[in-house]
Design a protein around this motif. Structure first.
Motif, PDB file in Angstrom:
ATOM      1  N   LYS A   1      11.299  23.299 -35.605  1.00  0.00           N
ATOM      2  CA  LYS A   1      10.778  24.235 -34.591  1.00  0.00           C
ATOM      3  C   LYS A   1      11.629  25.487 -34.393  1.00  0.00           C
ATOM      4  O   LYS A   1      11.207  26.412 -33.714  1.00  0.00           O
ATOM      5  CB  LYS A   1      10.702  23.532 -33.223  1.00  0.00           C
ATOM      6  CG  LYS A   1       9.793  22.321 -33.172  1.00  0.00           C
ATOM      7  CD  LYS A   1       9.735  21.785 -31.746  1.00  0.00           C
ATOM      8  CE  LYS A   1       8.993  20.467 -31.653  1.00  0.00           C
ATOM      9  NZ  LYS A   1       9.126  19.849 -30.323  1.00  0.00           N
ATOM     10  N   GLY A   2      12.845  25.487 -34.905  1.00  0.00           N
ATOM     11  CA  GLY A   2      13.756  26.599 -34.621  1.00  0.00           C
ATOM     12  C   GLY A   2      14.263  26.548 -33.180  1.00  0.00           C
ATOM     13  O   GLY A   2      14.004  25.574 -32.455  1.00  0.00           O
ATOM     14  N   TRP A   3      14.997  27.593 -32.804  1.00  0.00           N
ATOM     15  CA  TRP A   3      15.547  27.686 -31.449  1.00  0.00           C
ATOM     16  C   TRP A   3      14.661  28.575 -30.581  1.00  0.00           C
ATOM     17  O   TRP A   3      14.203  29.617 -31.038  1.00  0.00           O
ATOM     18  CB  TRP A   3      16.938  28.337 -31.477  1.00  0.00           C
ATOM     19  CG  TRP A   3      18.039  27.521 -32.052  1.00  0.00           C
ATOM     20  CD1 TRP A   3      18.615  27.683 -33.281  1.00  0.00           C
ATOM     21  CD2 TRP A   3      18.742  26.451 -31.414  1.00  0.00           C
ATOM     22  NE1 TRP A   3      19.627  26.773 -33.462  1.00  0.00           N
ATOM     23  CE2 TRP A   3      19.728  26.001 -32.335  1.00  0.00           C
ATOM     24  CE3 TRP A   3      18.635  25.812 -30.177  1.00  0.00           C
ATOM     25  CZ2 TRP A   3      20.598  24.952 -32.031  1.00  0.00           C
ATOM     26  CZ3 TRP A   3      19.509  24.777 -29.886  1.00  0.00           C
ATOM     27  CH2 TRP A   3      20.472  24.352 -30.809  1.00  0.00           C
ATOM     28  N   ASP A   4      14.441  28.162 -29.346  1.00  0.00           N
ATOM     29  CA  ASP A   4      13.838  29.065 -28.358  1.00  0.00           C
ATOM     30  C   ASP A   4      14.988  29.694 -27.581  1.00  0.00           C
ATOM     31  O   ASP A   4      15.745  28.988 -26.902  1.00  0.00           O
ATOM     32  CB  ASP A   4      12.919  28.291 -27.415  1.00  0.00           C
ATOM     33  CG  ASP A   4      11.715  27.727 -28.164  1.00  0.00           C
ATOM     34  OD1 ASP A   4      11.400  28.251 -29.259  1.00  0.00           O
ATOM     35  OD2 ASP A   4      11.110  26.761 -27.661  1.00  0.00           O
ATOM     36  N   ILE A   5      15.100  31.013 -27.698  1.00  0.00           N
ATOM     37  CA  ILE A   5      16.278  31.691 -27.148  1.00  0.00           C
ATOM     38  C   ILE A   5      15.868  32.642 -26.030  1.00  0.00           C
ATOM     39  O   ILE A   5      14.926  33.418 -26.175  1.00  0.00           O
ATOM     40  CB  ILE A   5      17.010  32.465 -28.272  1.00  0.00           C
ATOM     41  CG1 ILE A   5      17.511  31.472 -29.334  1.00  0.00           C
ATOM     42  CG2 ILE A   5      18.156  33.302 -27.708  1.00  0.00           C
ATOM     43  CD1 ILE A   5      18.085  32.122 -30.574  1.00  0.00           C
ATOM     44  N   GLU A   6      16.576  32.490 -24.883  1.00  0.00           N
ATOM     45  CA  GLU A   6      16.472  33.497 -23.806  1.00  0.00           C
ATOM     46  C   GLU A   6      17.837  34.108 -23.666  1.00  0.00           C
ATOM     47  O   GLU A   6      18.768  33.443 -23.219  1.00  0.00           O
ATOM     48  CB  GLU A   6      16.136  32.820 -22.469  1.00  0.00           C
ATOM     49  CG  GLU A   6      14.711  32.416 -22.297  1.00  0.00           C
ATOM     50  CD  GLU A   6      14.525  31.696 -20.955  1.00  0.00           C
ATOM     51  OE1 GLU A   6      15.141  32.112 -19.939  1.00  0.00           O
ATOM     52  OE2 GLU A   6      13.795  30.695 -20.940  1.00  0.00           O
TER      53      GLU A   6
ATOM     54  N   ASN B   1      14.055  37.493 -25.531  1.00  0.00           N
ATOM     55  CA  ASN B   1      13.456  36.162 -25.683  1.00  0.00           C
ATOM     56  C   ASN B   1      12.832  36.027 -27.072  1.00  0.00           C
ATOM     57  O   ASN B   1      12.053  36.865 -27.491  1.00  0.00           O
ATOM     58  CB  ASN B   1      12.382  35.937 -24.616  1.00  0.00           C
ATOM     59  CG  ASN B   1      13.006  35.885 -23.223  1.00  0.00           C
ATOM     60  OD1 ASN B   1      14.241  35.910 -23.091  1.00  0.00           O
ATOM     61  ND2 ASN B   1      12.171  35.821 -22.206  1.00  0.00           N
ATOM     62  N   VAL B   2      13.226  34.991 -27.763  1.00  0.00           N
ATOM     63  CA  VAL B   2      12.725  34.750 -29.120  1.00  0.00           C
ATOM     64  C   VAL B   2      12.316  33.291 -29.192  1.00  0.00           C
ATOM     65  O   VAL B   2      13.062  32.414 -28.771  1.00  0.00           O
ATOM     66  CB  VAL B   2      13.823  34.999 -30.185  1.00  0.00           C
ATOM     67  CG1 VAL B   2      13.205  35.087 -31.571  1.00  0.00           C
ATOM     68  CG2 VAL B   2      14.633  36.234 -29.876  1.00  0.00           C
ATOM     69  N   LYS B   3      11.129  33.035 -29.727  1.00  0.00           N
ATOM     70  CA  LYS B   3      10.677  31.651 -29.885  1.00  0.00           C
ATOM     71  C   LYS B   3      10.856  31.233 -31.340  1.00  0.00           C
ATOM     72  O   LYS B   3      10.560  32.006 -32.259  1.00  0.00           O
ATOM     73  CB  LYS B   3       9.184  31.547 -29.540  1.00  0.00           C
ATOM     74  CG  LYS B   3       8.893  31.578 -28.062  1.00  0.00           C
ATOM     75  CD  LYS B   3       8.670  30.161 -27.531  1.00  0.00           C
ATOM     76  CE  LYS B   3       8.520  30.178 -26.008  1.00  0.00           C
ATOM     77  NZ  LYS B   3       8.736  28.858 -25.425  1.00  0.00           N
TER      78      LYS B   3
END
Lengths: 344, 344
Positions: free
Chosen positions: B46-51, B57-59
């Motif tokens: 799924k990768g990283w969800d980054i805030e 913000n990157v999903k």
């Protein structure tokens, strides 16, 4: 001494230790007046429900008289009472209240003997200063007794104590006279315990400062470090901490005692360090205070040791560090209590 | 250096700090291979969800390559990879694992530069001993970034760091060459952050030991004492503890640094003691470790200070006491974890 030759005892501080003392002293034939603050309403109505290893199970027990203030204790039917003994078993919290001011109304100068069943070092000093004509003694007690709920007392450990006089000028009483007063209290106490199945004993010591410093070797280290790390006594024993931290700290306290003129034996550190078994789950009083957010007896247990260390230039950096950590914790607990009461 | 002139970076330790470093270094045009252990399955899918305050913000973000072991990272399509930089952002837990043994498969002697984004003192020593021909640098980073849940990263603080070389024999490289390698890494890092709104910076220091001891003045005191007393930084500041305990402890660490040849400025103690505002609710890493029963970085933060104190005969009794209390706590946390796993 008291009316109709019955001795008059005033008990101040009716927790787990004090209430059992009241039971013992009433069994010995004295008339006990117990001063209860928060529990006055429930105990004056229902009495205490007691489960005791020494005294069995008793429902609704009360001492002869229950009052809600020390001022009320000072008189009966409008007449002043001359107490023979005032037994103090309150917590020692000198930054919250003064024991001297609390007991003053029930002390008859030159007559009343004061008995401190309390923790700490140098707790006799303010009493001697305030009541220079009264005999004074204190007790170092080991008793697994506590209050449960509103009006119950559960005592799981046999009541063993060591009592000794704090010799002072005492209105001109000789050392022997002061010792005799202590012996009389011990006689009463043992009389009150004579039917207990497990042979509890109240023993005399003629050197109370040694007994108190001996106890503070344990209280000042296990009690405080259990509270800081929220570990029980067995966990502290099983970790390396006993060798690496508690014993070095006991050495500081031992050195301080010596410097203050109290000759603890060389063996005291080993005997206190290994007194409790490694699988003990005992939670000392200060840890329970932390658990419940209640005031800790920090000043009389470590504060007084540090004062003596400073007076005698004895290095005590471990003791100082432990003390400061608990002061911070105390501050935080007080802040939390203020928030709870809506004052912050 | 890397294939098609793209630099090869291996990132070991993809937590809050490491994953943001991976984002930055990929933005700078390098090829990042991230080694993930427990989170490999979820992140490779799924990768990283980054805030992120710096990167938005990157999903589902992933670095170029995600692998589950360092051995896997060492080759690609059956061919060995020559890494230009190996960035280590694992926790420093020398009693649980050896960073040297973990990174060995991805280190090309005389080529790979090693970058430690980690806490503690003297963490460079085992690396220099094991990889005497490789350039080495470390970073002292202030970044409010943490993993949340399975594969999310939340970064609330701007990424500011100080990086400097650890000068050593380095296979005959001059001091200037070692400095140049560090400057190249810093150039890349700042390139990767150039679009961030809040102007994060990665700054060079030529005296990394000073930077690391400066940080340990704070980490060794606030971090540890917050953990022991379970108080946040603001609570520690507002209590008397800062003056009565933390500043005296900082003095011990400052003296130890001096004795070890690291000249911290006189002002360092005041600046660290009053760096964080009194109303901060910041919970330092060691306190969070205690909250969650996770291993604490005790050895590199205080153990190494104490080793230096012993080597140089510098008195550090407060530091020793704080260390021993945390060792006891660590023992208790390990026991609790064993009980949870059913091994005790």
């Amino acid at each position: 001494m008291g009316s109709q030759d019955q001795l008059n005892v005033c008990l101040i501080g009716s927790g787990g230790v004090g209430t059992i003392a009241a039971v013992v002293l009433e069994k010995a034939g004295t008339k006990v007046t117990a001063v209860l603050r928060s529990k006055y309403a429930v105990v004056s109505e229902k009495g205490w429900d007691i489960e005791s290893i020494d005294h069995g199970n008793v429902k609704g027990w009360k001492p002869t008289r229950v009052v809600s203030t020390v001022t009320d204790a000072a008189t009966e039917d409008g007449k002043p009472i001359k107490y023979d003994f005032v037994v103090v078993s309150m917590k020692q919290l000198p930054d919250l209240y003064s024991i001297v001011e609390i007991i003053r109304p029930v002390i008859t100068p030159s007559h009343t003997a004061i008995v401190l069943i309390q923790n700490g070092i140098d707790i006799e000093l303010p009493i001697i200063e305030a009541f220079p004509t009264n005999p004074l003694m204190s007790s170092v007690s080991i008793i697994g007794s506590k209050t449960v709920g509103d009006n119950s007392i559960v005592q799981i450990g046999t009541d063993n104590s060591t009592i000794g006089p704090h010799f002072h000028e005492c209105g001109g009483r000789s050392r022997e006279e002061q010792l005799a007063t202590t012996k009389e209290f011990i006689r009463l106490y043992n009389l009150g315990m004579k039917d207990a199945p497990k042979k509890p004993v109240c023993t005399l010591t003629e050197d109370m400062p040694v007994a108190r410093w001996h106890k503070v070797l344990w209280n000042g280290t296990f009690n405080t470090i259990c509270a800081i790390n929220r570990m029980d006594v067995g966990q502290v024993c099983r970790s390396d901490g006993r060798d690496r931290l508690l014993i070095p700290m006991m050495k500081e306290i031992w050195n301080t005692a010596r410097a203050a003129g109290v000759d603890l034996p060389e063996s005291a550190i080993q005997s206190q360090a290994f007194r409790v078994s490694d699988d003990s789950t005992f939670r000392p009083s200060m840890l329970i205070d932390v658990d419940y957010g209640r005031p800790m007896e920090l000043e009389v247990i470590l504060g007084s040791v540090l004062k003596r260390a400073e007076q005698t230039s004895t290095p005590a950096p471990i003791t100082k560090t432990i003390y400061e950590l608990l002061k911070m914790r105390k501050w935080e607990m007080e802040q939390a209590a203020l928030v709870e009461k809506g004052n912050l």
